[in-house]
Scaffold this active site. Structure first.
Site, mmCIF file in Angstrom:
data_model
loop_
_atom_site.group_PDB
_atom_site.id
_atom_site.type_symbol
_atom_site.label_atom_id
_atom_site.label_comp_id
_atom_site.label_asym_id
_atom_site.label_seq_id
_atom_site.Cartn_x
_atom_site.Cartn_y
_atom_site.Cartn_z
ATOM 1 N N LYS A 1 1.220 -1.415 0.034
ATOM 2 C CA LYS A 1 -0.079 0.244 -0.325
ATOM 3 C C LYS A 1 0.680 1.608 0.046
ATOM 4 C CE LYS A 1 0.535 -1.478 4.359
ATOM 5 N NZ LYS A 1 0.311 -2.687 5.456
ATOM 6 N N GLU B 1 -5.220 -6.186 -4.585
ATOM 7 C CA GLU B 1 -5.959 -6.353 -3.829
ATOM 8 C C GLU B 1 -6.017 -6.376 -2.322
ATOM 9 O OE1 GLU B 1 -9.858 -6.678 -4.401
ATOM 10 O OE2 GLU B 1 -10.067 -5.614 -2.217
ATOM 11 N N VAL C 1 -4.719 -2.675 0.431
ATOM 12 C CA VAL C 1 -5.802 -2.101 1.979
ATOM 13 C C VAL C 1 -6.807 -3.449 2.091
ATOM 14 C CG1 VAL C 1 -8.562 -1.117 1.464
ATOM 15 C CG2 VAL C 1 -6.282 0.070 0.112
ATOM 16 N N GLY D 1 -6.260 -6.127 3.892
ATOM 17 C CA GLY D 1 -5.864 -7.175 3.680
ATOM 18 C C GLY D 1 -6.498 -8.402 3.383
ATOM 19 N N ILE E 1 -9.526 -8.851 3.245
ATOM 20 C CA ILE E 1 -10.837 -8.196 3.166
ATOM 21 C C ILE E 1 -11.202 -8.198 1.313
ATOM 22 C CG2 ILE E 1 -13.414 -6.473 3.154
ATOM 23 C CD1 ILE E 1 -11.101 -6.519 5.830
ATOM 24 N N GLY F 1 1.856 -10.018 15.245
ATOM 25 C CA GLY F 1 2.405 -9.568 13.929
ATOM 26 C C GLY F 1 1.438 -9.184 12.960
ATOM 27 N N ASP G 1 -0.190 3.601 7.579
ATOM 28 C CA ASP G 1 -0.944 2.862 7.288
ATOM 29 C C ASP G 1 -2.100 3.237 6.650
ATOM 30 O OD1 ASP G 1 -0.499 -0.442 6.287
ATOM 31 O OD2 ASP G 1 -2.381 -0.319 7.873
ATOM 32 N N LYS H 1 -3.595 4.051 2.883
ATOM 33 C CA LYS H 1 -5.271 2.714 2.280
ATOM 34 C C LYS H 1 -6.430 3.665 2.587
ATOM 35 C CE LYS H 1 -3.792 -0.703 5.188
ATOM 36 N NZ LYS H 1 -3.514 -1.678 6.632
ATOM 37 N N GLY I 1 -2.192 -10.488 8.478
ATOM 38 C CA GLY I 1 -1.717 -11.581 8.649
ATOM 39 C C GLY I 1 -1.409 -12.932 7.538
HETATM 40 P P1 NAP Z 1 7.600 -8.819 5.443
HETATM 41 O O1 NAP Z 1 7.134 -9.993 7.192
HETATM 42 O O2 NAP Z 1 9.233 -8.354 6.445
HETATM 43 O O3 NAP Z 1 8.629 -9.898 4.901
HETATM 44 C C1 NAP Z 1 9.808 -9.197 3.625
HETATM 45 C C2 NAP Z 1 10.295 -9.921 2.748
HETATM 46 O O4 NAP Z 1 10.372 -8.986 2.189
HETATM 47 C C3 NAP Z 1 11.139 -10.915 3.040
HETATM 48 O O5 NAP Z 1 11.210 -12.180 2.998
HETATM 49 C C4 NAP Z 1 12.686 -10.170 3.241
HETATM 50 O O6 NAP Z 1 13.880 -11.274 3.260
HETATM 51 C C5 NAP Z 1 12.513 -9.388 1.470
HETATM 52 N N1 NAP Z 1 13.041 -8.550 1.053
HETATM 53 C C6 NAP Z 1 12.699 -7.372 1.572
HETATM 54 N N2 NAP Z 1 13.853 -6.564 1.448
HETATM 55 C C7 NAP Z 1 13.870 -7.227 0.208
HETATM 56 C C8 NAP Z 1 15.399 -7.231 -0.878
HETATM 57 N N3 NAP Z 1 15.989 -6.023 -1.167
HETATM 58 N N4 NAP Z 1 15.900 -7.814 -2.236
HETATM 59 C C9 NAP Z 1 15.282 -10.091 -1.587
HETATM 60 N N5 NAP Z 1 14.614 -9.632 -0.353
HETATM 61 C C10 NAP Z 1 13.688 -8.760 0.573
HETATM 62 O O7 NAP Z 1 6.535 -8.171 4.998
HETATM 63 P P2 NAP Z 1 5.221 -8.844 5.330
HETATM 64 O O8 NAP Z 1 4.849 -8.475 6.389
HETATM 65 O O9 NAP Z 1 4.863 -9.841 4.822
HETATM 66 O O10 NAP Z 1 5.048 -8.181 3.820
HETATM 67 C C11 NAP Z 1 5.252 -7.393 2.932
HETATM 68 C C12 NAP Z 1 4.217 -6.814 1.831
HETATM 69 O O11 NAP Z 1 2.756 -6.862 2.434
HETATM 70 C C13 NAP Z 1 4.237 -4.960 2.477
HETATM 71 O O12 NAP Z 1 3.621 -3.964 1.503
HETATM 72 C C14 NAP Z 1 3.313 -5.094 3.553
HETATM 73 O O13 NAP Z 1 2.886 -3.644 3.757
HETATM 74 C C15 NAP Z 1 2.344 -5.669 2.826
HETATM 75 N N6 NAP Z 1 0.909 -5.851 3.560
HETATM 76 C C16 NAP Z 1 1.399 -6.835 5.168
HETATM 77 C C17 NAP Z 1 0.624 -7.034 6.284
HETATM 78 C C18 NAP Z 1 0.711 -7.954 7.039
HETATM 79 O O14 NAP Z 1 -0.198 -8.518 7.991
HETATM 80 N N7 NAP Z 1 1.479 -8.448 6.863
HETATM 81 C C19 NAP Z 1 -0.758 -6.850 5.553
HETATM 82 C C20 NAP Z 1 -1.176 -6.235 3.766
HETATM 83 C C21 NAP Z 1 0.147 -5.974 3.410
HETATM 84 P P3 NAP Z 1 14.146 -12.482 4.218
HETATM 85 O O15 NAP Z 1 12.460 -12.963 4.705
HETATM 86 O O16 NAP Z 1 15.412 -12.601 4.038
HETATM 87 O O17 NAP Z 1 14.009 -10.943 5.506
HETATM 88 N N1 HSE Z 2 0.001 -3.064 10.290
HETATM 89 C C1 HSE Z 2 -1.246 -3.708 9.336
HETATM 90 C C2 HSE Z 2 -2.247 -3.263 10.577
HETATM 91 C C3 HSE Z 2 -1.048 -4.369 8.865
HETATM 92 O O1 HSE Z 2 -1.885 -3.534 11.813
HETATM 93 O O2 HSE Z 2 -3.497 -3.265 9.819
HETATM 94 C C4 HSE Z 2 -1.759 -4.818 7.784
HETATM 95 O O3 HSE Z 2 -1.710 -3.057 6.420
#
Ligand code: NAP
Ligand code: HSE
Length: 432
Positions: free
Chosen positions: A109, A133, A136, A138, A140, A191, A205, A209, A306
């Site tokens: 986002k 999708e 914003v 997650g 939903i 998490g 954040d 969104k 998540g």
């Molecule tokens: P995360 O757990 O920190 O995972 C990031 C991943 O990217 C890790 O595997 C990391 O490698 C890899 N990475 C980061 N920089 C890199 C680079 N320069 N080269 C190669 N690999 C790289 O993050 P996440 O929570 O999955 O979030 C990912 C995206 O989804 C973000 O844009 C976030 O805003 C979005 N999002 C997350 C959630 C949620 O619930 N977490 C919900 C909606 C949207 P390593 O594993 O080796 O560190």
């Molecule tokens: N940190 C964000 C939240 C993750 O708490 O909603 C999903 O974008």
């Protein structure tokens, strides 16, 4: 399409295998047969880029690389899934993928809300798709419903609990009486929180969104920087207790609305009547309440963060794009990139709750009421709680203009009888 996914199959290259990426790997594996049936061809996982090759991953990843360009440049990859986060190198990698005609699915986002217009234009020019999708709320489904299912209607207002971490914190503060710090630590342990918790608690954040939702709902380019933003750091136990007593709960809301053709987008804590559907959205759940002319009110509810919930949205996008590839469709539905005028925040019309520390003396209420009436702000209800010579006054206004409310607050602060303006919170979901 490449042959890497088998005869006519589709191959997905993954950038990032953290919370979201690992969920995508798991779902592609667990739902292999149903995904293949829905696409009409197998969908296989190709190369996966991560930062740290030696980190333990609890999903079976075939080909790991520390060089994300290997994923983007791999001729066998049909769809690039970006689950790394942040602006760079994600932007450069997505740009390179789109430039070579590969479609992209992202959960990012931050990137879409800042630079979406540039990426959508590139996708359109190259006959590729960019789907988002998961960016914003997650898991939903809200991007496609707004962009496609409601394309024949006229959306007036979108009101969302868009950040799971802050909703979790506010729920814990309300129901368990814990402080913000303790509740945040628990959200981080579970998490939900971003790497930098300021992104959650300061509202960045949710603002990203809200910008994306506003862009789709109102066919206009809104970036995160256009969004008025207040986080939850000013929300105290006292404010929550007052709100509860009066029949409200405190929520961090992202609001996008049409004001006679202008678009207003804001994120701030608000008091919501307990009878409103958003009031019952607890813990880390998200919800998006949409008001449109023909359909009326809609609410989309579920997990906004998540691993598996977010991966559900990402894999849904993969299926959409893969189906398009199978039938030779070029370009998906891209958001319009027009530009409607943004309504300045001080012209927003909303109800307010104003909490004052005052002297408990004759005439104070009248003096305070005059400050409101001097600026045309009408008071709807007043509640007073006294202790010794001092008291707290909580005034709820009728809908008023932000500029007039700010002028009222200025005058209130100059009054000898007013010790302090302890809190000001907007009231949403009731009278407007
Ligand atoms: P995360 O757990 O920190 O995972 C990031 C991943 O990217 C890790 O595997 C990391 O490698 C890899 N990475 C980061 N920089 C890199 C680079 N320069 N080269 C190669 N690999 C790289 O993050 P996440 O929570 O999955 O979030 C990912 C995206 O989804 C973000 O844009 C976030 O805003 C979005 N999002 C997350 C959630 C949620 O619930 N977490 C919900 C909606 C949207 P390593 O594993 O080796 O560190
Ligand atoms: N940190 C964000 C939240 C993750 O708490 O909603 C999903 O974008």
């Amino acid at each position: 399409m490449s042959d890497a996914g088998g005869e006519g199959g589709v191959t997905v290259g993954l950038l990032g295998c953290g919370t979201v990426g690992a969920g995508v790997v798991r779902l592609l594996d667990e739902h292999r047969d149903s995904v293949a049936a829905r696409v009409g061809a197998p969908v296989e996982l190709g190369p996966v880029a991560v930062r740290n090759l030696s980190r333990d991953r609890d999903v079976a990843v075939g080909r790991l690389t520390a060089d994300p360009r290997e994923v983007v440049d791999d001729p066998g990859v049909d769809i690039v899934v970006e689950a790394m986060g942040g602006i760079e190198p994600a932007r450069g990698l997505i740009t390179a993928a789109l430039d070579s005609g590969k479609s992209v699915v992202t959960a990012n986002k931050e990137l879409v809300s800042a630079l979406g217009a540039e990426l959508f234009a590139l996708a359109a020019a190259k006959g590729a798709r960019l789907e988002y999708e998961a960016a914003v709320a997650g898991g939903i489904p809200i991007i496609k419903p707004l962009r496609e299912s409601l394309a024949g209607d006229r959306v007036r207002r979108v009101l969302g609990i868009l950040n799971g971490t802050t909703n979790f914190i506010l729920t814990k503060m309300t129901e368990d009486g814990v402080g913000l710090g303790e509740a945040l630590a628990e959200a981080q342990r579970l998490g939900y929180a971003e790497r930098d918790p300021a992104a959650d608690i300061e509202g960045f954040d949710a603002a990203a969104k809200a910008a994306i939702l506003a862009s789709i709902a109102f066919d206009t380019a809104v970036v995160a920087g256009d969004v008025y933003r207040e986080g939850i750091t000013g929300v105290t136990a006292t404010v929550i207790a007052h709100a509860r007593r009066l029949g409200y709960v405190v929520k961090l809301l992202g609001i996008a609305e049409d004001h006679d053709g202008e678009v207003g987008v804001r994120v701030h804590p608000a008091m919501v009547p307990v009878s409103h559907p958003l009031a019952s959205v607890r813990e880390s759940f998200n919800a998006v309440f949409v008001q449109a002319d023909a359909v009326g009110d809609l609410m989309f509810y579920g997990r906004g963060a998540g691993s598996l919930p977010t991966a559900s949205a990402v894999v849904g996008d993969i299926v959409t794009v893969a189906r398009g590839l199978r039938c030779g469709e070029r370009n998906g539905a891209q958001p319009a990139v027009g530009r409607r005028t943004l309504r300045p925040f001080d012209e927003v019309i909303v109800q307010y709750a104003v909490l004052l520390d005052v002297a408990d003396e004759a005439g104070v209420l009248a003096t305070v009421a005059s400050a409101f009436s001097d600026h045309g702000v009408s008071i709807r209800s007043v509640w007073q709680d006294g202790e010794g010579d001092s008291a707290q006054l909580l005034l709820i206004t009728h809908a008023a203009c932000e500029r007039d409310l700010q002028a009222t607050l200025h005058d209130l602060r100059l009054l000898a009888a007013v010790g302090s303006v302890a809190n000001v919170m907007r009231v949403e979901g009731g009278e407007v």
